[in-house]
Scaffold this active site. Sequence first.
Site, mmCIF file in Angstrom:
data_model
loop_
_atom_site.group_PDB
_atom_site.id
_atom_site.type_symbol
_atom_site.label_atom_id
_atom_site.label_comp_id
_atom_site.label_asym_id
_atom_site.label_seq_id
_atom_site.Cartn_x
_atom_site.Cartn_y
_atom_site.Cartn_z
ATOM 1 N N HIS A 1 -2.913 5.821 4.704
ATOM 2 C CA HIS A 1 -1.704 6.321 5.150
ATOM 3 C C HIS A 1 -1.236 7.576 4.476
ATOM 4 O O HIS A 1 -1.700 7.944 3.309
ATOM 5 C CB HIS A 1 -0.861 5.176 4.149
ATOM 6 N N CYS B 1 0.670 -1.254 -0.169
ATOM 7 C CA CYS B 1 -0.051 -0.027 0.055
ATOM 8 C C CYS B 1 0.818 1.260 0.094
ATOM 9 O O CYS B 1 0.633 2.294 -0.849
ATOM 10 C CB CYS B 1 -1.009 -0.079 1.370
HETATM 11 C C1 11C Z 1 1.291 -1.971 6.439
HETATM 12 N N1 11C Z 1 1.904 -1.980 4.240
HETATM 13 O O1 11C Z 1 0.549 -0.812 6.323
HETATM 14 C C2 11C Z 1 1.496 -2.894 5.141
HETATM 15 C C3 11C Z 1 0.174 -3.687 4.809
HETATM 16 O O2 11C Z 1 3.120 -6.243 1.982
HETATM 17 O O3 11C Z 1 0.916 -6.003 1.432
HETATM 18 C C4 11C Z 1 0.326 -4.644 3.461
HETATM 19 C C5 11C Z 1 1.508 -5.462 3.667
HETATM 20 C C6 11C Z 1 1.843 -5.837 2.297
HETATM 21 O O4 11C Z 1 1.493 -2.675 7.334
#
Ligand code: 11C
Length: 340
Positions: free
Chosen positions: A248, A128
Amino acid sequence: KEATVAVLGATGAVGEQILRNLEKRSFPVKELRPLASARSAGKTVRFKGEAVTVQEAKPEAFEGVDIALFSAGGGISEKFAPEAVKRGAVVIDNTNAFRMNPDVPLIVPEVNGDQIKNHQGIIANPNCSTIQMVVALKPLYDRYGFDRVIVSTYQAVSGSGAQAMEELSEQTRASLENREVKKEIMPVGKLDKHYQIAFNTLPQCDVAQDNGFTLEEMKMVRETKKIFGNEQIGVTATCVRVPVQRGHSESVYVELEKEFDLEEVRQALRDADGVILEDDIQNQVYPTPLDSVGRDEVFVGRVRKDIAHPRGLNLWVVADNLLKGAATNAVQIAERLVQA
Ligand code: 11C
Ligand code: A2P
């Protein structure tokens, strides 16, 4: 073309958003097959106003499936993706399991959608925090070029799943009511050591790597190179978990190769596919994670020229991590598959 669609992880934070996105975008679903662990077998999920029964994920569950959207964790993807492909499905995988496999296209439709056709059964959805950054950087890369990005993230707990969202709510209530604060999930569920996330920030998303970075940070490094098809792009990332449920945020800094005019940069961002520019600090216009919830686009604000470098550019980039960061991007890939 109508398609039989399996959603593996249909009871999870991303799986639920995949269902909502298939509905919202009127995806041509012939049959929906929600899959999860044995714990959820027999439960129902809502889809187009009906209750659809969740089945336990087993190899046979992929018989007759055209498109399988996976978001149940890397280990589950490794186990079931070959089974689904063997039965003729195309897997769109949301986990880290296959992203760096040279036979697996790593796709953000706005950036490298032309590579979807190269798949051999599996297409990977990037992490993400990578997705929202590359969508914002794409118009700048095309127009001005760059080979180095410095990024700091402010990541919502939903990136760690539905239980992490519940933990943030419960820790917040417990703190305010002077009850004992239970620490069971953040920063990384599968590790033994946990910290409080409510009223705190944690400089760790995902597990540590030997080089002192975290896996989340290294995903941003490797995935950005692969998506832009340019191994020369260097990314240095610091990924931080903040007490936000969804959305995010990222502080992104790039030194562009060509001279730029700030108004021209803003116009390039306004014109870019999947980007909404919200940039007027004098009038307090900028994106926030709360405002991004439920939206499919990537929001960019705080666009400004570095004071210390003539070609340095600062951006603030926000997106709903469960949508463009996961479910929306996956469903957009699925749309391209059925249109092909
Ligand atoms: C998080 N980006 O916010 C991560 C979630 O490798 O798809 C997704 C983890 C991934 O913790
Ligand atoms: P279940 O609800 O049955 O545990 P989240 O990211 O929100 O934690 O969601 C994880 C998703 O992955 C859930 O849908 C969860 O189903 C699913 N899942 C977890 N373990 C397995 C497993 N062993 N087999 C299939 N699905 C699983």
